[in-house]
Design a protein around this motif. Structure first.
Motif, PDB file in Angstrom:
ATOM      1  N   GLY A 326     126.401 119.244 102.332  1.00 12.89           N
ATOM      2  CA  GLY A 326     126.239 120.690 102.394  1.00 12.89           C
ATOM      3  C   GLY A 326     124.883 121.149 102.876  1.00 12.89           C
ATOM      4  N   THR A 327     124.257 120.348 103.744  1.00 15.26           N
ATOM      5  CA  THR A 327     122.932 120.680 104.265  1.00 15.26           C
ATOM      6  C   THR A 327     123.032 121.156 105.708  1.00 15.26           C
ATOM      7  OG1 THR A 327     121.889 119.015 102.866  1.00 15.26           O
ATOM      8  CG2 THR A 327     120.620 119.802 104.754  1.00 15.26           C
ATOM      9  N   ALA A 328     122.468 122.309 106.000  1.00 17.36           N
ATOM     10  CA  ALA A 328     122.426 122.803 107.379  1.00 17.36           C
ATOM     11  C   ALA A 328     121.197 122.210 108.052  1.00 17.36           C
ATOM     12  CB  ALA A 328     122.377 124.326 107.396  1.00 17.36           C
ATOM     13  N   GLY A 329     121.313 120.947 108.481  1.00 18.59           N
ATOM     14  CA  GLY A 329     120.164 120.220 108.985  1.00 18.59           C
ATOM     15  C   GLY A 329     120.053 120.210 110.494  1.00 18.59           C
ATOM     16  N   ALA A 330     119.104 119.405 110.980  1.00 24.27           N
ATOM     17  CA  ALA A 330     118.788 119.366 112.403  1.00 24.27           C
ATOM     18  C   ALA A 330     119.929 118.797 113.234  1.00 24.27           C
ATOM     19  CB  ALA A 330     117.524 118.546 112.624  1.00 24.27           C
ATOM     20  N   ALA A 331     120.669 117.811 112.694  1.00 23.53           N
ATOM     21  CA  ALA A 331     121.760 117.213 113.464  1.00 23.53           C
ATOM     22  C   ALA A 331     122.884 118.217 113.691  1.00 23.53           C
ATOM     23  CB  ALA A 331     122.287 115.972 112.752  1.00 23.53           C
ATOM     24  N   LEU A 332     123.255 118.947 112.658  1.00 25.39           N
ATOM     25  CA  LEU A 332     124.293 119.970 112.811  1.00 25.39           C
ATOM     26  C   LEU A 332     123.864 121.024 113.826  1.00 25.39           C
ATOM     27  CD1 LEU A 332     125.480 120.472 109.121  1.00 25.39           C
ATOM     28  CD2 LEU A 332     126.945 119.862 111.055  1.00 25.39           C
ATOM     29  N   ALA A 333     122.610 121.441 113.750  1.00 21.41           N
ATOM     30  CA  ALA A 333     122.119 122.462 114.675  1.00 21.41           C
ATOM     31  C   ALA A 333     122.118 121.947 116.111  1.00 21.41           C
ATOM     32  CB  ALA A 333     120.713 122.898 114.266  1.00 21.41           C
ATOM     33  N   ALA A 334     121.663 120.709 116.317  1.00 18.75           N
ATOM     34  CA  ALA A 334     121.610 120.152 117.670  1.00 18.75           C
ATOM     35  C   ALA A 334     123.007 119.949 118.236  1.00 18.75           C
ATOM     36  CB  ALA A 334     120.843 118.832 117.659  1.00 18.75           C
ATOM     37  N   LEU A 335     123.941 119.482 117.404  1.00 19.46           N
ATOM     38  CA  LEU A 335     125.302 119.260 117.886  1.00 19.46           C
ATOM     39  C   LEU A 335     125.967 120.582 118.243  1.00 19.46           C
ATOM     40  CD1 LEU A 335     127.373 116.995 118.385  1.00 19.46           C
ATOM     41  CD2 LEU A 335     128.263 117.434 116.089  1.00 19.46           C
ATOM     42  N   ALA A 336     125.761 121.600 117.429  1.00 15.42           N
ATOM     43  CA  ALA A 336     126.343 122.916 117.724  1.00 15.42           C
ATOM     44  C   ALA A 336     125.767 123.500 119.009  1.00 15.42           C
ATOM     45  CB  ALA A 336     126.096 123.863 116.556  1.00 15.42           C
ATOM     46  N   ALA A 337     124.476 123.282 119.233  1.00 14.34           N
ATOM     47  CA  ALA A 337     123.816 123.880 120.391  1.00 14.34           C
ATOM     48  C   ALA A 337     124.073 123.110 121.682  1.00 14.34           C
ATOM     49  CB  ALA A 337     122.309 123.975 120.136  1.00 14.34           C
ATOM     50  N   HIS A 338     124.149 121.773 121.598  1.00 11.46           N
ATOM     51  CA  HIS A 338     124.146 120.966 122.816  1.00 11.46           C
ATOM     52  C   HIS A 338     125.303 119.971 122.915  1.00 11.46           C
ATOM     53  CE1 HIS A 338     120.173 122.590 123.560  1.00 11.46           C
ATOM     54  NE2 HIS A 338     119.743 122.121 122.399  1.00 11.46           N
ATOM     55  N   GLY A 339     126.192 119.947 121.916  1.00 17.41           N
ATOM     56  CA  GLY A 339     127.268 118.964 121.928  1.00 17.41           C
ATOM     57  C   GLY A 339     128.119 119.019 123.180  1.00 17.41           C
ATOM     58  N   GLY A 340     128.450 120.220 123.640  1.00 18.22           N
ATOM     59  CA  GLY A 340     129.287 120.351 124.828  1.00 18.22           C
ATOM     60  C   GLY A 340     128.632 119.775 126.068  1.00 18.22           C
ATOM     61  N   GLU A 341     127.336 120.041 126.245  1.00 15.40           N
ATOM     62  CA  GLU A 341     126.621 119.518 127.411  1.00 15.40           C
ATOM     63  C   GLU A 341     126.513 117.997 127.359  1.00 15.40           C
ATOM     64  OE1 GLU A 341     122.979 122.089 128.433  1.00 15.40           O
ATOM     65  OE2 GLU A 341     123.385 122.524 126.321  1.00 15.40           O
TER      66      GLU A 341
END
Length: 348
Positions: A326-341
């Protein structure tokens, strides 16, 4: 010290649980959550396998395993690390043998002193406590990539350093104890009992990226090399002159050139550091280019897709870990922002 229970160690073990989720790792490693009993097991192990009782305790930390910084009665400063049972003897023996070679040829990693030997319900290893006066992470990505490539190159050269055939069985480094996938699984068993990878619709977007990443790696049949499976800045220390210390050598893994580079790129760019690295497509591309240039091994198109796939899978796996607690960490943020690219680079 009472018998072989080091003074202060039980207290450090107990206080560490306030920074984590309780004694879940200790239970898995030692088969008990009694701090005094755990301290006694560590003290007894030091006497039996290092030949000296513990005089003082420097620190204690638990994550995947349980590590204790200790000063022995003979003055030697050591780290004793107790591992979860999934770290089997063949893997740890191979990792210790490779680490011994690396230390002997002046690679900046701790020198092994003992183990693997039984402790609790798992095995423990010990190293000299490496001196690290940097007080900061490695100052640049070039130094970090060069140190990773040097690790692989030094292991490549073991046959030329007097190591007899079969003396070091690097095949036992694959799969890594934390990386084995069951048939059809997207992820291995969580590396800590604190995490949960249960089926969860809210994590389905993460799982889709993990599936795409594994598909990109499926055709990677390149040469196998030894690399470091957790090339995070917390494990790679140094100063403005370069890398001075590499830790967590129980992360050694036998994998392909492509997967080694891609996995390390995500770990390095995502890790906590003060130098402004960002996990985005341009950061991964730069890391992969540096790895190929310094290693002088240029990836074929399908290998390059696999490298991007390894970076994406590592990012998705770390995001799943954050989601599990339940942590909104750096990996979740990076995947949400750049996962598609990043996923687009996996498909060419």
């Amino acid at each position: 010290m009472t018998d072989r229970v080091p003074d202060g160690l039980a207290g450090r073990i107990l206080s560490s649980w306030g920074d984590w989720t309780g004694p879940v790792v200790e239970s898995a490693v030692f088969g008990t959550t009694d701090p005094t009993a755990i301290a006694g097991l560590i003290g007894e192990w030091a006497v039996r396998h290092l030949g000296s009782p513990v005089a003082s305790v420097l620190w204690y930390h638990a994550s995947v395993g349980c590590a204790s910084g200790l000063v022995l009665a003979d003055g030697t400063r050591v780290v004793v690390k107790a591992h979860q049972p999934r770290f089997h003897a063949d893997y740890l023996a191979a990792a210790v043998a490779v680490q011994s070679h690396l230390a002997a040829v002046r690679y900046p990693c701790p020198t092994p002193l003992g183990g693997p030997e039984e402790i609790g319900v798992g095995l423990a290893t010990a190293t000299l406590l490496i001196r690290d006066d940097s007080g900061a992470m490695v100052p640049d990505t070039v130094s970090a990539v060069a140190a990773l490539v040097r690790l692989t190159t030094y292991v490549d050269g073991m046959a030329h350093c007097g190591y007899a055939e079969g003396h070091v069985q690097v095949e036992h480094l694959a799969p890594h104890p934390l990386g084995a996938l069951r048939d059809g699984a997207l992820y291995p068993e969580p590396y800590s009992p604190a995490f949960s990878f249960r089926d969860d619709e809210s994590a389905s977007w993460i799982d889709r990226y993990a599936g795409l990443a594994l598909a990109a790696c499926a055709d990677d049949n390149g040469p196998l090399v030894v690399s470091h499976g957790d090339w995070s800045p917390r494990n790679v220390r140094g100063d403005r002159f370069g890398v001075s210390a590499v830790f967590d050598m129980d992360s050694l893994v036998l994998t392909t050139e492509a997967r080694a580079a891609g996995h390390a790129a995500a770990s390095w760019l995502l890790g906590p550091d003060p130098i402004g690295t960002v996990l985005d497509p341009s950061g991964i591309e730069h890391f992969l280019w540096l790895h190929q240039r310094i290693r002088d091994y240029w990836l074929a198109p399908h290998e390059l897709r696999a490298a991007w796939g390894a970076a994406l899978w590592n990012l998705a796996h770390l995001a799943r870990c954050e989601h599990g607690v339940g942590t909104a960490g750096a990996a979740l943020a990076a995947l949400a922002a750049h996962g598609g690219e990043i996923a687009a680079r996996c498909s060419g």
